[in-house]
Design an enzyme around this catalytic site. Sequence first.
Site, PDB file in Angstrom:
ATOM      1  CB  THR A  14      -3.719  -2.443 -13.886  1.00 48.78           C
ATOM      2  OG1 THR A  14      -4.188  -2.067 -12.599  1.00 48.78           O
ATOM      3  CG2 THR A  14      -4.076  -1.334 -14.860  1.00 48.78           C
ATOM      4  CB  SER A  60      -5.310  -6.008  -3.314  1.00 49.03           C
ATOM      5  OG  SER A  60      -4.813  -4.890  -3.989  1.00 49.03           O
ATOM      6  CG  ASP A  91      -2.005  -2.453  -5.926  1.00 48.66           C
ATOM      7  OD1 ASP A  91      -1.390  -1.492  -6.429  1.00 48.66           O
ATOM      8  OD2 ASP A  91      -3.247  -2.490  -5.837  1.00 48.66           O
ATOM      9  CB  THR A 166      10.009  -0.764  -2.816  1.00 47.62           C
ATOM     10  OG1 THR A 166      10.858  -1.518  -1.958  1.00 47.62           O
ATOM     11  CG2 THR A 166       8.919  -0.140  -1.984  1.00 47.62           C
ATOM     12  CB  THR A 277      15.582   0.893   8.319  1.00 53.68           C
ATOM     13  OG1 THR A 277      15.308   2.304   8.271  1.00 53.68           O
ATOM     14  CG2 THR A 277      16.086   0.472   6.955  1.00 53.68           C
ATOM     15  CD  GLN A 278       9.395   3.837  10.685  1.00 60.44           C
ATOM     16  OE1 GLN A 278       9.270   5.021  10.370  1.00 60.44           O
ATOM     17  NE2 GLN A 278       8.990   3.376  11.838  1.00 60.44           N
ATOM     18  CB  CYS A 279      15.396   4.562   5.657  1.00 58.93           C
ATOM     19  SG  CYS A 279      15.491   5.759   6.961  1.00 58.93           S
TER      20      CYS A 279
HETATM   21  N1  ASP Z   1      -4.822  -3.128  -8.081  1.00 53.50           N
HETATM   22  C1  ASP Z   1      -4.014  -3.559  -9.203  1.00 53.50           C
HETATM   23  C2  ASP Z   1      -3.314  -4.844  -8.816  1.00 53.50           C
HETATM   24  O1  ASP Z   1      -2.320  -4.804  -8.155  1.00 53.50           O
HETATM   25  C3  ASP Z   1      -3.056  -2.501  -9.586  1.00 53.50           C
HETATM   26  C4  ASP Z   1      -2.143  -2.840 -10.733  1.00 53.50           C
HETATM   27  O2  ASP Z   1      -2.193  -3.845 -11.376  1.00 53.50           O
HETATM   28  O3  ASP Z   1      -1.332  -1.995 -11.032  1.00 53.50           O
HETATM   29  O4  ASP Z   1      -3.743  -5.899  -9.184  1.00 53.50           O
END
Ligand code: ASP
Length: 347
Positions: A14, A60, A91, A166, A277-279
């Site tokens: 982004t 992504s 992401d 995270t 863990t999921q936590c």
């Molecule tokens: N979809 C974007 C990416 O991870 C979101 C971001 O940059 O915040 O490339």
Amino acid sequence: MAIKSVLIIYTGGTIGMVNDPETGALCPFNFEQIAKAVPEIKEFSFNIDSYTLPEIIDSSDIQPTVWAELCKIILAKYDQYCGFVILHGTDTMAYSASALSFMLGNLTKPVVFTGSQLPIGTIRTDGRENLIAALEIAAATEEGKSVVPEVCILFGAKLYRGNRTTKVDAESFDAFQSFNYPPLAEIGIHIDYNYSAIDYSSKTAPLEVFTGMNTHIAVLKLFPGIGIEVIDSIINTPGLRGLILETYGAGNAPTTKQFLNKIKEAGEKGIIVYNVTQCQGGSVEMGRYETSREMINYGVTSGYDITMEAAVCKLMYLSEKYSDTNEIKKYLNSPLKGEITQKRIGF
Ligand code: ASP
């Protein structure tokens, strides 16, 4: 004394996106436009160079091959720069930072990942502050040594250890959290370094990179009612080397014979079963409850307080680096780059 230089590596995300005039969707633009939007970066007392990956991507679409590419660039440019800033989509930033923490051996310089929630050309962008702080940290030295010789993530006024981080919010400017490890720095009027949290272990050997990652792993999130046939089909995936079991609480899972038999079967097939863990906060403590005790007997390895992102990368890295299952388990059980804090069982 030679003037310091920082290398910005632009991967996409982004921070450098604009709206496609035809579809209205966000798509990447180039680094020159980013530099134009943040003219302040010219005022630093150090040099800034930039390198854009041949293919800029939404994170992504990141693949281990891109991590390898980043490692190779850092290795090739290591002597020329005092630090590196990687502009990356949010992401999968925590995955990439975790991966590089394992792939870069003997690192003595900062590798700071950053990005933004709003494109850098927009009025309220968080990208400007993030980029400026990341550059300052990448260039920071004291007595000739880097202040943060680690792979880290700078986001929303905090600097975190990359493999402890995270993404927790798809909108907030504080998009990242490190639940089980304190921030390495807080960014306010000054950059306030948390020296006791930064890894200053001595590294005398030259930087080395390990670019292989074994992607034959799977993540299975437990939920009440999960079908045994789902577990069965995953453990019968051809070539599967490791299975991350996303368990409840302190590493707990169902105690039914059906479930435990599948875990046993996975172990017998040579699949490394890794209990995470999921936590988000706290740690796996296998054996604390009856619901995890049996898994110890079937050779399941504890993830302690590791993040899911770091667990995926650590498992991929170790599964490629070592062929012996016991050796992989031994390294899963110990901190390689400060990604886990082992907790002793007991009350
Ligand atoms: N979809 C974007 C990416 O991870 C979101 C971001 O940059 O915040 O490339």
